[in-house]
Design an enzyme around this catalytic site. Structure first.
Site, mmCIF file in Angstrom:
data_model
loop_
_atom_site.group_PDB
_atom_site.id
_atom_site.type_symbol
_atom_site.label_atom_id
_atom_site.label_comp_id
_atom_site.label_asym_id
_atom_site.label_seq_id
_atom_site.Cartn_x
_atom_site.Cartn_y
_atom_site.Cartn_z
ATOM 1 N N ASN A 207 0.845 -1.196 0.000
ATOM 2 C CA ASN A 207 0.000 0.000 0.000
ATOM 3 C C ASN A 207 0.883 1.249 0.000
ATOM 4 O O ASN A 207 2.101 1.148 0.034
ATOM 5 C CB ASN A 207 -0.981 -0.019 1.187
ATOM 6 N N LYS A 336 -13.685 1.428 16.009
ATOM 7 C CA LYS A 336 -12.380 0.753 16.116
ATOM 8 C C LYS A 336 -11.815 0.876 17.520
ATOM 9 O O LYS A 336 -11.241 -0.060 18.061
ATOM 10 C CB LYS A 336 -11.388 1.312 15.085
HETATM 11 N N1 CTP Z 1 -4.095 -2.855 12.354
HETATM 12 C C1 CTP Z 1 -3.324 -3.869 12.865
HETATM 13 N N2 CTP Z 1 -3.308 -5.085 12.246
HETATM 14 C C2 CTP Z 1 -4.046 -5.318 11.118
HETATM 15 C C3 CTP Z 1 -4.823 -4.255 10.583
HETATM 16 C C4 CTP Z 1 -4.832 -3.032 11.235
HETATM 17 O O1 CTP Z 1 -2.655 -3.685 13.875
HETATM 18 N N3 CTP Z 1 -3.986 -6.492 10.544
HETATM 19 C C5 CTP Z 1 -4.130 -1.573 13.076
HETATM 20 C C6 CTP Z 1 -3.518 -0.392 12.333
HETATM 21 O O2 CTP Z 1 -2.141 -0.271 12.621
HETATM 22 C C7 CTP Z 1 -4.313 0.773 12.902
HETATM 23 C C8 CTP Z 1 -5.681 0.166 13.197
HETATM 24 O O3 CTP Z 1 -5.473 -1.237 13.251
HETATM 25 O O4 CTP Z 1 -3.792 1.208 14.141
HETATM 26 C C9 CTP Z 1 -6.766 0.464 12.187
HETATM 27 O O5 CTP Z 1 -6.364 0.199 10.870
HETATM 28 P P1 CTP Z 1 -7.317 0.497 9.653
HETATM 29 O O6 CTP Z 1 -6.631 0.046 8.392
HETATM 30 O O7 CTP Z 1 -7.849 1.892 9.744
HETATM 31 O O8 CTP Z 1 -8.570 -0.435 9.963
HETATM 32 P P2 CTP Z 1 -8.841 -1.957 9.851
HETATM 33 O O9 CTP Z 1 -8.889 -2.510 11.227
HETATM 34 O O10 CTP Z 1 -7.893 -2.608 8.909
HETATM 35 O O11 CTP Z 1 -10.352 -1.951 9.289
HETATM 36 P P3 CTP Z 1 -10.919 -1.538 7.850
HETATM 37 O O12 CTP Z 1 -9.812 -1.796 6.851
HETATM 38 O O13 CTP Z 1 -12.102 -2.412 7.681
HETATM 39 O O14 CTP Z 1 -11.282 -0.072 7.955
#
Ligand code: CTP
Length: 397
Positions: A207, A336
């Site tokens: 990404n 979240k």
């Molecule tokens: N995060 C994590 N491990 C993952 C995915 C996310 O630790 N496998 C953490 C990120 O570092 C961030 C938080 O979760 O602090 C939220 O990440 P975000 O990408 O906004 O959300 P997701 O939980 O991935 O949900 P979605 O993609 O459905 O919005």
């Protein structure tokens, strides 16, 4: 021991304001040595600079009358920090590409101490993609960029490009150099950057995250005396502070394993990494050939590191998550916060201009699980990082 500041002046009209900056440093007990480019001396005179700094101005690398020291090397060792104000588009480009063709650009290369750069130029120039890329390169190498302000510009227009005010520049440098021990003895774990999920030996799913926000957070925590473990996915950013231990990982699984090993000992855990939510179910052992007419890849969910830490964390551990949203930002961020059992969540909206991926700036809203809310203005990622750490501090005291 006194504090030593090297100031570099380049050829912009804002050079007159740098005279106030020299005064500010002198008034506050700093010893100041100045180097100016030839063009800078079209705007301000050597006499003004030498009278204010009470030191000899250094402009000519080949001056026979100077002392026998190699000036740019001795000045680089002498200085506790280098401040370039104003920094023209030309000087920013030279620093970004390692061109050393005069006293200042040579000094810049020789300096291993913190560097502060205050750009000043016409707003169209400032917004041009090449200037932005050069600034972002410098920032990723650890330079502190003091962003210009909106306002009246010497070219008769108004816009973004006016040099940061001398008082603000002084405060940023002085604050940086003055030791702060608020997080002394505390351990901080920070995740940063993207993860790369391999498809075959050549390709991966990744990404746009550069890792900059996480690196700025690590720097901000380290500067307050914390011992920082920075677990980062592939990133070109540099961690400069001696309190930061950088641990490189590639995949979401590696990041999970590394964090789980460290989490027990931490006081503050900040998860700013853009972790992949899905990873290929199997990695092809050889490069996938394009012979077939269609290709589908089975993806399986990765482990959510933030949620996993949320499940096992102790009451005396502070857990900070990030939420990157493109719609229903506030509601999603708060969801979240609760679902992952974090104490604070930092909302990054991709809808805000100047915030998000591959920008030098960011704007965030921080939600606490006690219902408090803190909104920042659009600022450099370094300043945002300091605000996030400041907010975290409110919750651990
Ligand atoms: N995060 C994590 N491990 C993952 C995915 C996310 O630790 N496998 C953490 C990120 O570092 C961030 C938080 O979760 O602090 C939220 O990440 P975000 O990408 O906004 O959300 P997701 O939980 O991935 O949900 P979605 O993609 O459905 O919005």
């Amino acid at each position: 021991m006194g504090k030593h500041i090297a100031i570099g002046i380049t050829g912009g009209i804002a050079a007159y304001k740098t005279m106030y900056l020299i005064r500010l440093f002198k008034k506050n007990g700093y010893d100041v040595r100045v180097t100016a480019t030839k063009n800078a001396l079209q705007f301000v005179t050597p006499l003004t600079i030498e009278t204010l700094s009470q030191n000899k101005l250094y402009t000519d690398m080949f001056d026979c009358h100077r002392t026998l020291e190699v000036e740019h090397i001795s000045m680089a060792e002498w200085a506790d920090a280098l401040v370039v104000a104003p920094a023209t588009a030309n000087s920013v480009a030279k620093f970004a590409h390692g061109i050393a063709d005069d006293a200042l650009s040579t000094l810049y290369l020789a300096v291993k101490k913190p560097v502060f750069i205050a750009p000043a130029m016409n707003s169209n120039m400032f917004e041009s993609s090449v200037v932005q890329e050069n600034l972002s390169t410098l920032q990723q190498r650890g330079c502190h960029i003091l962003l210009p302000n909106e306002g009246f510009l010497a070219c008769g227009t108004t816009g973004n490009g006016r040099m940061e005010e001398p008082e603000e520049i002084f405060d940023a440098v002085d604050e940086f150099l003055t030791a702060d021990h608020t997080l002394e003895g505390k351990r901080v774990l920070i995740t940063a950057g993207p993860t790369y999920e391999p498809i075959d030996p050549v390709r991966f799913i990744g990404n746009h995250s550069s890792g900059l926000m996480g690196f700025c957070l690590a720097e901000a925590a380290a500067r307050k005396g914390a011992t920082v473990a920075l677990v980062t996915g592939p990133s070109n950013c540099t961690a400069r502070h001696r309190n930061i231990r950088r641990l490189d990982v590639k995949t979401a699984e590696e990041m999970y394993q590394q964090c789980m090993q460290l989490v027990e000992d931490q006081d503050i855990i900040i998860m700013s990494a853009a972790v992949a939510d899905f990873t290929p179910a199997t990695v092809a052992p050889e490069k996938i050939k394009k012979e077939m007419s269609q290709l589908s890849i089975d993806l399986v969910k990765t482990k959510d590191i933030l949620a996993s830490v949320g499940k096992i964390k102790r009451d005396n551990q502070l857990l900070v998550g990030f939420a990157l949203e493109t719609e229903n930002e506030r509601e999603n961020a708060k969801k979240k916060l609760h679902n992952k059992n974090a104490d604070l969540i930092v909302l990054n909206s991709l809808r805000t201009a100047g915030a998000g991926f591959r920008t030098a700036t960011n704007q965030v809203t921080i939600f606490g699980k006690d219902g408090r809310e803190f909104a920042s203005e659009l600022k450099s990622k370094q300043e945002i990082a300091r605000e996030i750490i400041q907010t975290a501090l409110k919750y651990i005291q």
